[in-house]
Design a protein around this motif. Structure first.
Motif, PDB file in Angstrom:
ATOM      1  N   GLY A 217    -180.808 125.231  58.018  1.00 25.38           N
ATOM      2  CA  GLY A 217    -179.526 125.016  58.694  1.00 25.38           C
ATOM      3  C   GLY A 217    -179.248 123.540  58.953  1.00 25.38           C
ATOM      4  O   GLY A 217    -178.110 123.148  59.229  1.00 25.38           O
ATOM      5  N   PHE A 218    -180.291 122.696  58.850  1.00 28.55           N
ATOM      6  CA  PHE A 218    -180.107 121.256  59.071  1.00 28.55           C
ATOM      7  C   PHE A 218    -179.524 120.541  57.842  1.00 28.55           C
ATOM      8  O   PHE A 218    -179.235 119.346  57.904  1.00 28.55           O
ATOM      9  N   ALA A 219    -179.367 121.279  56.732  1.00 35.06           N
ATOM     10  CA  ALA A 219    -178.811 120.636  55.536  1.00 35.06           C
ATOM     11  C   ALA A 219    -177.433 120.051  55.831  1.00 35.06           C
ATOM     12  O   ALA A 219    -177.113 118.925  55.412  1.00 35.06           O
ATOM     13  N   VAL A 220    -176.627 120.774  56.608  1.00 33.60           N
ATOM     14  CA  VAL A 220    -175.268 120.279  56.908  1.00 33.60           C
ATOM     15  C   VAL A 220    -175.317 119.060  57.840  1.00 33.60           C
ATOM     16  O   VAL A 220    -174.465 118.173  57.769  1.00 33.60           O
ATOM     17  N   VAL A 221    -176.343 119.036  58.721  1.00 37.25           N
ATOM     18  CA  VAL A 221    -176.511 117.896  59.632  1.00 37.25           C
ATOM     19  C   VAL A 221    -176.934 116.675  58.812  1.00 37.25           C
ATOM     20  O   VAL A 221    -176.392 115.565  58.979  1.00 37.25           O
ATOM     21  N   GLU A 222    -177.893 116.887  57.896  1.00 35.51           N
ATOM     22  CA  GLU A 222    -178.386 115.766  57.077  1.00 35.51           C
ATOM     23  C   GLU A 222    -177.288 115.222  56.166  1.00 35.51           C
ATOM     24  O   GLU A 222    -177.188 114.017  55.946  1.00 35.51           O
ATOM     25  N   GLU A 223    -176.461 116.135  55.650  1.00 29.45           N
ATOM     26  CA  GLU A 223    -175.384 115.687  54.744  1.00 29.45           C
ATOM     27  C   GLU A 223    -174.428 114.751  55.485  1.00 29.45           C
ATOM     28  O   GLU A 223    -174.109 113.650  55.014  1.00 29.45           O
ATOM     29  N   LEU A 224    -173.996 115.171  56.688  1.00 30.71           N
ATOM     30  CA  LEU A 224    -173.067 114.333  57.454  1.00 30.71           C
ATOM     31  C   LEU A 224    -173.742 113.021  57.849  1.00 30.71           C
ATOM     32  O   LEU A 224    -173.137 111.940  57.749  1.00 30.71           O
ATOM     33  N   ALA A 225    -175.002 113.108  58.291  1.00 27.94           N
ATOM     34  CA  ALA A 225    -175.713 111.892  58.694  1.00 27.94           C
ATOM     35  C   ALA A 225    -175.807 110.921  57.510  1.00 27.94           C
ATOM     36  O   ALA A 225    -175.598 109.709  57.667  1.00 27.94           O
ATOM     37  N   GLY A 226    -176.077 111.458  56.336  1.00 25.39           N
ATOM     38  CA  GLY A 226    -176.179 110.607  55.135  1.00 25.39           C
ATOM     39  C   GLY A 226    -174.867 109.879  54.865  1.00 25.39           C
ATOM     40  O   GLY A 226    -174.853 108.680  54.560  1.00 25.39           O
ATOM     41  N   LEU A 227    -173.754 110.594  55.003  1.00 23.50           N
ATOM     42  CA  LEU A 227    -172.438 109.985  54.735  1.00 23.50           C
ATOM     43  C   LEU A 227    -172.090 108.915  55.763  1.00 23.50           C
ATOM     44  O   LEU A 227    -171.402 107.940  55.458  1.00 23.50           O
ATOM     45  N   HIS A 307    -171.623 125.397  61.082  1.00 26.09           N
ATOM     46  CA  HIS A 307    -171.850 125.582  59.643  1.00 26.09           C
ATOM     47  C   HIS A 307    -170.542 125.577  58.850  1.00 26.09           C
ATOM     48  O   HIS A 307    -170.555 125.471  57.628  1.00 26.09           O
ATOM     49  N   GLU A 308    -169.437 125.672  59.559  1.00 25.04           N
ATOM     50  CA  GLU A 308    -168.129 125.524  58.892  1.00 25.04           C
ATOM     51  C   GLU A 308    -167.572 124.115  59.134  1.00 25.04           C
ATOM     52  O   GLU A 308    -167.002 123.501  58.243  1.00 25.04           O
ATOM     53  N   ILE A 309    -167.774 123.625  60.371  1.00 22.27           N
ATOM     54  CA  ILE A 309    -167.146 122.349  60.743  1.00 22.27           C
ATOM     55  C   ILE A 309    -167.822 121.156  60.060  1.00 22.27           C
ATOM     56  O   ILE A 309    -167.144 120.254  59.543  1.00 22.27           O
ATOM     57  N   LEU A 310    -169.151 121.154  60.014  1.00 23.17           N
ATOM     58  CA  LEU A 310    -169.829 119.992  59.424  1.00 23.17           C
ATOM     59  C   LEU A 310    -169.519 119.843  57.929  1.00 23.17           C
ATOM     60  O   LEU A 310    -169.206 118.726  57.484  1.00 23.17           O
ATOM     61  N   PRO A 311    -169.571 120.914  57.113  1.00 25.28           N
ATOM     62  CA  PRO A 311    -169.188 120.731  55.714  1.00 25.28           C
ATOM     63  C   PRO A 311    -167.749 120.256  55.548  1.00 25.28           C
ATOM     64  O   PRO A 311    -167.445 119.437  54.677  1.00 25.28           O
ATOM     65  N   ALA A 312    -166.859 120.729  56.443  1.00 26.52           N
ATOM     66  CA  ALA A 312    -165.455 120.305  56.355  1.00 26.52           C
ATOM     67  C   ALA A 312    -165.335 118.816  56.686  1.00 26.52           C
ATOM     68  O   ALA A 312    -164.597 118.072  56.013  1.00 26.52           O
ATOM     69  N   LEU A 313    -166.109 118.375  57.701  1.00 24.25           N
ATOM     70  CA  LEU A 313    -166.093 116.947  58.072  1.00 24.25           C
ATOM     71  C   LEU A 313    -166.624 116.099  56.916  1.00 24.25           C
ATOM     72  O   LEU A 313    -166.046 115.061  56.567  1.00 24.25           O
ATOM     73  N   SER A 314    -167.723 116.559  56.325  1.00 21.39           N
ATOM     74  CA  SER A 314    -168.324 115.806  55.211  1.00 21.39           C
ATOM     75  C   SER A 314    -167.358 115.724  54.032  1.00 21.39           C
ATOM     76  O   SER A 314    -167.215 114.664  53.417  1.00 21.39           O
ATOM     77  N   ALA A 315    -166.695 116.837  53.771  1.00 22.80           N
ATOM     78  CA  ALA A 315    -165.738 116.849  52.646  1.00 22.80           C
ATOM     79  C   ALA A 315    -164.593 115.874  52.922  1.00 22.80           C
ATOM     80  O   ALA A 315    -164.152 115.137  52.029  1.00 22.80           O
ATOM     81  N   ALA A 316    -164.135 115.834  54.181  1.00 24.27           N
ATOM     82  CA  ALA A 316    -163.024 114.929  54.536  1.00 24.27           C
ATOM     83  C   ALA A 316    -163.465 113.472  54.398  1.00 24.27           C
ATOM     84  O   ALA A 316    -162.697 112.623  53.923  1.00 24.27           O
ATOM     85  N   ILE A 317    -164.719 113.193  54.794  1.00 23.48           N
ATOM     86  CA  ILE A 317    -165.211 111.805  54.674  1.00 23.48           C
ATOM     87  C   ILE A 317    -165.311 111.421  53.197  1.00 23.48           C
ATOM     88  O   ILE A 317    -164.919 110.320  52.800  1.00 23.48           O
TER      89      ILE A 317
END
Ligand SMILES: Cc1cc2nc3c(=O)[nH]c(=O)nc-3n(C[C@H](O)[C@H](O)[C@H](O)COP(=O)(O)OP(=O)(O)OC[C@H]3O[C@@H](n4cnc5c(N)ncnc54)[C@H](O)[C@@H]3O)c2cc1C
Length: 323
Positions: A217-227, A307-317
């Motif tokens: 479940g931390f994959a979405v956290v790591e993705e946003l942190a990476g960006l 799990h919905e909000i973080l991928p959406a944030l990453s996609a927007a970034i």
């Protein structure tokens, strides 16, 4: 009054909590201070960082016992130096290591340590200290009387203030340390899982709590942190579940952070967690429960499933970032 400040450094670079300790020590002494650190294995000298911080002399402890971090050896060196300088007070950063070294000094001298101070003034031949108690939920004003006053400074509560003045004089000394002083020492270093960004120093931290659900479940956290070029943090519920290592834990029993932006995802906001992120300039909480206690401390909030909000944030970034 002679005030001696224990400085921590990495590769010769003095860390921020040590500079904060210097600022408090200068206010306490009403003038310049002396500083001490363990042997420097680097071409960079801590001297460069100390110009304009009111340090008259930097004393560097030399010897095999200081080849790696050995808290008892550092404490014995400081006790010897403090005795020679007839120091009124020894001040250290309130980091894990700073507190550890200062606790050893207290034990060696059989004196109390006032930990987590945010201010100290001379009073009645002793000190009046204001310090953080109960995980940050109250400030205590206390009087300290001792032949040598021992203080640690709560990280990220005292703003570093520089003054005029040149780099300090440098003096090395080889203290006599006991045979067992270096028996507890660092023998190996394991890189943090935060992609090389230090959690304590990061400008942006993205943390996950129990709401992350699992290690995966931390994959979405790591993705946003990476960006965002951010460090990844977590709550204790997460480290207890074994989803992340303890080095990632933010809080009273974890790392104290002071980023410009803290993004807390699926974290309820228990006092022990908030004690570690009080220093954050801005807090964005992402939580599915609009009644979650963390919302009371948040500058911004998004109510919904991380799990919905973080991928959406990453996609927007990604969409907003030119490729
Ligand atoms: C002595 C002591 C020291 C402690 N030290 C620390 C410490 O250093 N650091 C620390 O963190 N804790 C510490 N704790 C533990 C602390 O009291 C809490 O138990 C812990 O912080 C809770 O972690 P959490 O917020 O992740 O979990 P919970 O409290 O269970 O909260 C989970 C949150 O996730 C939300 N959520 C669930 N699913 C989702 C989803 N899909 N999307 C979005 N949100 C969701 C829920 O609404 C809830 O708000 C300590 C406790 C003690 C007694």
């Amino acid at each position: 009054m002679t005030v001696l400040v224990y400085l921590e450094h990495a590769e010769g670079e003095v860390d921020e909590p040590s500079l904060q300790a210097l600022t408090l020590a200068r206010a306490f002494s009403g003038g310049g201070v002396q500083a001490v650190c363990a042997r420097v294995e680097s071409t960079q000298s801590p001297l460069a960082d100390l110009a304009g911080h009111g340090v008259e002399t930097l004393h560097v402890a030399e010897g095999d016992a200081f080849a790696s971090y050995a808290p008892r050896a550092v404490a014995e060196a400081i006790v010897e130096l403090a005795g020679r300088l007839e120091a009124t007070a020894v001040v250290g950063p309130g980091t894990e290591r700073g507190n550890e070294v200062m606790a050893h000094i207290g034990a060696l001298l059989d004196l109390p340590v006032a930990a987590n101070c945010v201010a100290a003034t001379a009073a009645d031949g002793g000190a009046e200290v204001t310090r953080v108690r109960w995980g940050g939920s109250l400030l205590e004003v206390a009087r300290l009387h001792a032949t040598t006053m021992l203080l640690t400074v709560q990280p990220h509560t005292v703003a570093v203030e520089s003054t005029t003045g040149a780099a300090p004089a440098l003096e090395t000394f080889t203290p006599t340390v006991s045979d067992t002083a270096a028996s507890v020492r660092v023998v190996d270093r394991v890189g943090a899982s935060t992609g090389g960004i230090s959690l304590a120093e990061a400008k942006v931290v993205v943390s996950g709590g129990r709401g992350a659900g699992s290690t995966e479940g931390f994959a979405v956290v790591e993705e946003l942190a990476g960006l965002l070029g951010a460090a990844v943090g977590c709550s204790r519920a997460v480290t207890m579940a074994g989803w992340r290592p303890h080095t990632d834990q933010v809080g009273q029993t974890g790392t104290k952070i002071a980023p410009d932006l803290y993004i807390a995802c699926g974290i309820s906001g228990a006092t022990q967690h908030m004690a570690g992120c009080k220093g954050a300039k801005r807090l964005l909480a992402i939580n599915s429960d609009r009644e979650a206690p963390i919302l009371a401390s948040a500058d911004y909030a998004v109510i919904g499933d991380m799990h919905e909000i973080l991928p959406a944030l990453s996609a927007a970034i990604r969409a907003a970032t030119p490729s």
